[in-house]
Design an enzyme around this catalytic site. Structure first.
Site, PDB file in Angstrom:
ATOM      1  N   GLU B 285       0.829  -1.200   0.000  1.00 22.67           N
ATOM      2  CA  GLU B 285       0.000   0.000   0.000  1.00 22.67           C
ATOM      3  C   GLU B 285       0.868   1.256   0.000  1.00 22.67           C
ATOM      4  O   GLU B 285       0.537   2.252  -0.649  1.00 22.67           O
ATOM      5  CB  GLU B 285      -0.942  -0.023   1.213  1.00 22.67           C
ATOM      6  CG  GLU B 285      -2.169   0.842   1.057  1.00 22.67           C
ATOM      7  CD  GLU B 285      -3.253   0.461   2.065  1.00 22.67           C
ATOM      8  OE1 GLU B 285      -3.928  -0.561   1.845  1.00 22.67           O
ATOM      9  OE2 GLU B 285      -3.420   1.159   3.074  1.00 22.67           O
ATOM     10  N   GLU B 367     -16.207 -11.115   3.675  1.00 19.51           N
ATOM     11  CA  GLU B 367     -15.045 -10.877   2.816  1.00 19.51           C
ATOM     12  C   GLU B 367     -14.477 -12.180   2.243  1.00 19.51           C
ATOM     13  O   GLU B 367     -14.168 -12.260   1.054  1.00 19.51           O
ATOM     14  CB  GLU B 367     -13.948 -10.135   3.587  1.00 19.51           C
ATOM     15  CG  GLU B 367     -12.776  -9.709   2.716  1.00 19.51           C
ATOM     16  CD  GLU B 367     -11.666  -9.012   3.498  1.00 19.51           C
ATOM     17  OE1 GLU B 367     -11.405  -9.397   4.650  1.00 19.51           O
ATOM     18  OE2 GLU B 367     -11.064  -8.070   2.952  1.00 19.51           O
ATOM     19  N   CYS B 510     -10.461  -1.954  14.787  1.00 18.70           N
ATOM     20  CA  CYS B 510     -10.711  -3.392  14.951  1.00 18.70           C
ATOM     21  C   CYS B 510     -10.793  -3.842  16.405  1.00 18.70           C
ATOM     22  O   CYS B 510     -11.453  -4.831  16.716  1.00 18.70           O
ATOM     23  CB  CYS B 510      -9.628  -4.188  14.244  1.00 18.70           C
ATOM     24  SG  CYS B 510      -9.441  -3.706  12.532  1.00 18.70           S
TER      25      CYS B 510
END
Lengths: 424, 583, 161
Positions: B285, B367, B510
């Site tokens: 990323e 997911e 999270c």
């Protein structure tokens, strides 16, 4: 029994003019009270309302003068006056008549209230069930705009007031101030929590005065004739006149304007022409579905706030539903319960779950399977609902049941009977 | 920009159960009582989120009138009684009314022993069912993530507030009225058919068992029993910060070692750390970000680790899909690498590898089923279970968790840096990215690694980071649907000049995910749960030597031996993905 | 269908400045102009998008208010009052007359989708109890014969449409 007549204080102009023409309203003396206000200032008018002792006709019976002054002291760039024409209590149709037969007086009452409390916007909240008179109301509003009784700078007074109609969409609870605001904001009519109150943060969270159609009409008549004329009617604690809706097993059901202090007997057997087909009276329900049940033996009770309060009930919406002995009390209560079970908003536990349990119990009564245990449950439900519900609707729903238990204990003996039968 | 109001706080003094209490004006009677050491019972109440006064269980006597304490502001001179026989009686009866509309089959309920309704019935000494039971029986289990059981719902409205106000997803709402009132998805559809983002925030805020995750533990047990399967487990960073709570440890206790030991006892062939993949994510990323900045690509780049956020974006902001990082989430990067590189390295057939992920998240279950997330027809991850499900498996296996000796993750894929472990807290991905990107841009090893300004629970955190004279990185960190909506509306309208935005669907990130242990509101009023759990992660970060992803020796090795370099063709094939416009 | 609905929704919402405060009148108008006299799931989705509100809010409002419906209904809604006064004044006969005339039971819609027969709570016509509301108009003092004529007149009106 002495001859009783209805009076025409608030309903003075009923039939005196063509209810849909502004011109004829003016010819009948309409808008003179507004002129008085614009000429003499609002303090004089507020004083008159104070002196009249007028109490809110929506059911809560709060002194109107005090209510207006409190609202006047709320400062905000936008303030709303809402005419509560959500007349939803079963057996009530007097606002319908005020809207139909004298809409201009309601509008005049709105303008006067707005000027006195410095509110710039108004809404007539009409129940959806009255859709067939919406056009009539909107035309009257339009006429008032055309002749500058509404809009900018009313009659050159420097005061502006915008008024519109809002249609409900079918919900009894929306007659409650906050639920009404929620529905006007495009939400479900579930009451908000207080504080703040509607007058502080109502519609769009702005100061909002919710005021009953009849109260607005009464304000105009009081200004027209003076507080002293109003006080000639009624009692010290319940001054003036009241519009009542009489229905059920009487010869002449309808809307009557009465001075406070008539007895139920005088109303049923006098004004309304007596019991239909000469049948025997059984009970009346006073003030709507959330009103008390009064047995025929107590029909000499006077129609006043104070006498009803002593009997465990209230004037409420002004409804009087008359039942003869062909109607069984428990069947009637099932209908009342069914109404609430249809209309409760479902937000708080006591009202939502209480109605569920009451429905179960009344179904058992109808099926002949109710027991003493069910009566015990009913009493708990009524206690919890009456004392811990979120809004007034839940709290007052218990009145018909409690008064029925109080005045007709023998009817509830069936619970014990069923119990016995079950044992055998 | 924060505006500090310099006003003198007004105080009011009231009497609660004979005790004088002074609190700031605006404090509710409920909160005031708490300061006096009195816990007025609550059920629908959710601090700062659901103050609706609906359940009425907090009824108290105020100046001899009955009032709901959760919504009643304390006033000067108020006399409050919270423990009269009348109040106790009414609370019992209110509770009995609620119970009559609830399937009270407690022993088989997922929330047995962690149910606010059950706890109250016990504490309030309700020993009889007064009313006849009548409750709905509809169960919606079509969603891969969230199961709704109407028979347990008590209409408290917490999930409705969470779904609409906090997450701005808006698939759950009240419908109908009176005793037909219920919480329901739009047009009574299944959550699977709606724009539900599977975040599970409704689950962790439900006081009862009306909402739960889709239980996938049976699939894991099955795989563990299958001799032909090579079963690998990976655990997300936030799991270690909360798993201990399920075994009675204080909130904020890190239990990495015990967790690894428990997983070995359960029989997994390898116990790996999703943190490894988090470090890989930063490589991929970070490179993507630098590439976009240098080549004039679509900016701001927005992180893609949070599957709840991804679905939120696909439903509500499809125009921002080009802004999403093409990186898979660490969970799926891990799966893809295990079934390619690891398989090759160990001579395993990828088809025989069964990857289980333990996640703080319910959206991960969705997911892993996404069509885009497979390589050459092989799913990246086979089953995803939540922290709660792992705890359940440990309990079911009768493992004495608290007595386990600490163990280490298995080699290679168990290696990670401090940058990876903080992924579990809001701001963590951003901080990890800055640590690496700053080093790359400056060509130096920058010593300071604590970027405090992206930490903490503020809804939107913004910073302009001056890397050197030429480069300033504009970044934002946002978490929780309402904050996301507020920020992205600005981004959409071109009112911002960010280079990089970290987005996490769950408030707090999270650590506060929908798959984490459920903490009763009574405790949440006392302890800031996400803050405490995040502390465990930051402690783990500062305890290690390597705190930058690019320093992970095994990640370096992975690129040298297998992937080539970040964003290489192979990296793209395995570690990057595409998105769907769901509007 | 979808395009028409999109057009209608946009037209109505535009008339109310796309302001969600006006959700009630918007829903009432769209319902009235929609086939099936109800707010479909698709309509709710479009309305939510146009007004930038959640679909759950639209569904909540549609199911909460009696005058709105989330399921298809006849073009003519026959509502028989079932509240206190009308029950005292024996509305049961009225129910049978309408059931006979329409060929459906209370709660049902005629097979041609023209009429839906339901109970309602007080419509403020207690002075002419037992009362019935047909769309926006209210009738009382009915007889078997009058009910027949009334239904026939609404049938004729529907046929013209």
């Amino acid at each position: 029994m002495k001859q009783v007549h209805e009076v025409h204080f608030i309903t003075e102009l009923f039939g005196k003019y063509d209810g849909s023409s502004l011109q004829s309203y003016l010819e009948a003396g309409g808008f003179k009270p507004l002129q008085q206000l614009l000429a003499g200032g609002s303090e004089k008018i507020l004083k008159e309302i104070d002196e009249s002792g007028l109490q809110g006709r929506g059911g809560a019976a709060y002194p109107t003068g005090r209510k207006l002054r409190q609202f006047l002291s709320e400062k905000a760039p936008r303030k709303f006056v809402v005419c509560n024409a959500d007349e939803g209590e079963p057996g009530t149709f007097k606002d319908r008549e005020l809207l139909r037969r004298n809409i201009y007086q309601v509008i005049e009452g709105m303008i006067i209230t707005a000027v006195c409390t410095q509110a710039g916007e108004g809404i007539i909240y009409v129940r959806e069930e009255y859709t067939n008179i919406h056009d009539h109301i909107e035309q009257a509003i339009e006429s008032c705009y055309q002749h500058n009784y509404l809009g900018k700078n009313i009659l050159g007074s420097g005061f502006s007031f915008e008024l519109r109609l809002f249609s409900g969409a079918g919900s009894y609870v929306c007659g409650e101030g906050f639920a009404m605001c929620e529905s006007m904001e495009g939400k479900s009519g579930r009451p908000r929590t207080k504080p703040p109150y509607v007058k502080q943060a109502g519609f769009l969270n702005l100061p909002t005065l919710v005021i009953n159609t009849e109260t607005l009409s009464a304000i105009v008549s009081i200004i027209r004739h003076g507080a002293h004329e109003f006080r000639k009617y009624g009692t010290a604690e319940s001054p003036g006149t009241k519009l009542i809706s009489v229905s059920g097993k009487v010869e002449r059901p309808g809307v009557y304007e009465i001075p406070f202090g008539l007895t139920i007997n005088e109303i049923v057997n006098g004004l309304a022409g007596g019991m239909k087909n000469g049948k025997k009276g059984n009970f009346v329900q006073i003030g709507g579905a959330s009103g008390g049940i009064l047995p025929a033996r107590l029909w000499d009770t006077k129609y006043t706030y104070e006498d009803f309060s002593r009997a465990g009930m209230s004037v409420g919406s002004g409804a009087i539903v008359v039942a003869d002995t062909e109607t069984k009390l428990l069947d009637y209560l099932k209908v009342v319960q069914d109404f609430f079970n249809h209309e409760s908003c479902g937000k708080c536990t006591p009202c939502r779950e209480g109605n569920r349990q009451l429905r179960i119990i009344f179904d058992k009564i109808a099926a002949g399977t109710a027991t003493a245990e069910d009566f015990y449950r009913m009493e708990i439900v009524l206690d919890v609902m009456g004392s811990t519900s979120l809004c007034g609707s839940g709290k007052t729903e218990v009145v018909p049941f409690n008064t029925a238990i109080k005045y007709f204990p023998e009817e509830f003996a069936v619970f014990a009977e069923f119990e016995k039968r079950a044992v055998i | 920009m924060k505006t500090v109001m310099l006003t003198i706080e007004k105080k009011v003094t009231l009497t609660i159960d004979g005790k004088k209490v002074t609190v700031p004006e605006g404090t509710t009677v409920l909160e005031a009582a708490k300061t006096a050491g009195i816990h007025i019972p609550t059920l629908c109440y959710l601090e700062d989120i659901n103050k609706v006064g609906a359940c009425r269980i907090c009824t108290v006597e105020v100046n001899n009138r009955l009032q709901a304490a959760c919504i009643l502001p304390a006033e000067e001179g108020m006399v409050v009684k919270t423990n009269t026989s009348r109040v106790r009686q009414l609370r019992k009866h209110i509770l009995a009314l609620i119970l009559a509309n609830h399937d009270s089959n407690c022993p088989t309920c997922i929330r047995n022993n962690n149910c606010e309704l059950q706890t109250l019935a016990n504490e309030l000494n309700l020993r009889e069912e007064i009313f006849e039971r009548e409750y709905a029986r509809h169960v919606d289990d079509m969603s891969p993530s969230v199961v709704r059981d109407d028979s347990k719902c008590i209409n408290c409205g917490r999930c409705v507030s969470i779904c609409n106000e906090v997450q701005t997803v808006g698939v759950l709402g009240f419908v109908h009225r009176s005793d037909r009132t219920k919480v329901a998805p739009v047009y009574d559809k299944s959550l699977a058919e709606l724009s539900c983002i599977n975040c599970g925030q409704c689950i962790v805020n439900c006081p009862v068992g009306a909402l739960r995750e889709k239980d996938n533990t049976d699939l894991v047990w099955e795989a563990l029993a299958d001799k032909s399967k090579y079963v690998i487990v990976q655990t997300a960073p936030a799991v270690r910060a909360a798993l201990g709570e399920e075994f009675g440890l204080p909130i904020g206790t890190g239990v990495t070692g015990k967790m690894v030991a428990a997983l070995r006892r359960l029989g997994f062939d390898k116990v790996f750390d999703t943190n490894f993949a988090a470090d890989v994510t930063i490589m991929e990323e970070g490179t993507e970000l630098l590439g976009r900045i240098q080549s004039g690509g679509v900016l701001p780049l927005i992180t893609s680790c949070s599957p709840g956020w991804i679905k939120f974006c696909e439903h509500k902001y499809p125009e921002l899909i080009p802004n999403l990082s093409s990186c898979k989430s660490p969970q799926n990067m891990m799966g893809a690498l295990l079934k390619s590189h690891y398989a090759k390295m160990n001579g395993l057939d990828p088809k025989d590898i069964f990857v289980v992920s333990v996640m703080p998240c319910t959206a991960k279950k969705f997911e892993v089923q996404r069509e885009e997330l497979e390589v050459d027809g092989i799913r990246d991850v086979d089953v995803s279970i939540t922290t709660r499900e792992l705890a359940q498996m440990i309990k079911e296996a009768r493992i004495d968790f608290l007595r386990l000796e600490d163990e280490h993750f298995d080699e290679y894929y168990g290696e990670s840096t401090g940058a990876a472990v903080i992924f579990g807290a809001t701001g963590g991905v951003m901080e990890a990215a800055i640590r690496t990107v700053a080093d790359i841009l400056t060509g130096q090893e920058i010593e300071e690694v604590n970027y405090e300004f992206v930490r903490g629970m503020e809804g939107v955190k913004e910073a302009r980071i001056k890397i050197n004279e030429d480069i300033t990185l504009n970044v934002a960190v946002v978490h929780g649907g309402a904050n996301i909506t507020a920020l992205l509306d600005k981004v959409k309208n071109g009112e911002t000049d960010y280079h990089f935005i970290e987005v996490m669907a769950c408030p707090g990130g999270c650590v506060n995910g929908g798959g984490q242990p459920i903490v009763p509101d009574k405790i949440k009023m006392e302890i800031n749960v996400p803050v405490e759990r995040a502390k465990a992660l930051y402690r783990a970060d500062s305890a290690v030597k390597r705190r930058k992803s690019h320093q992970n020796p095994m990640v370096k090795k992975l690129y040298e031996d297998f992937l080539g370099e970040p964003n290489s063709e192979l990296a793209h094939k395995l570690l990057h993905t595409t998105y769907v416009n769901r509007q | 269908m979808s395009k028409e609905l999109e057009l209608l929704t946009d037209q109505v919402c535009a008339g109310y400045g796309y302001d969600p405060v006006n959700l009630l009148p918007i829903l009432q108008e769209i319902q009235q102009r929609s086939e099936g006299n109800y707010i479909s799931e698709e309509a709710a989705r479009i309305i939510a998008r146009k007004l930038n509100i959640t679909e759950s809010r639209v569904y909540d409002v549609v199911t909460y208010f009696s005058a709105l419906s989330a399921v298809p209904r006849g073009d003519v809604i026959v509502q028989i009052c079932n509240s206190t006064t009308c029950s005292i004044c024996d509305n049961r006969e009225l129910v049978t007359w309408f059931e006979d005339e329409l060929g459906v039971k209370v709660g049902e819609t005629t097979p041609d989708n023209k009429f839906t027969l339901i109970y309602t709570h007080c419509i403020g016509a207690c002075d002419i109890a037992p009362a019935v509301r047909i769309n926006h108009d209210v009738y009382g003092g009915l007889t078997r014969e009058k009910v027949r004529e009334l239904v026939a007149s609404y049938r004729a009106k529907e046929a013209v449409k």
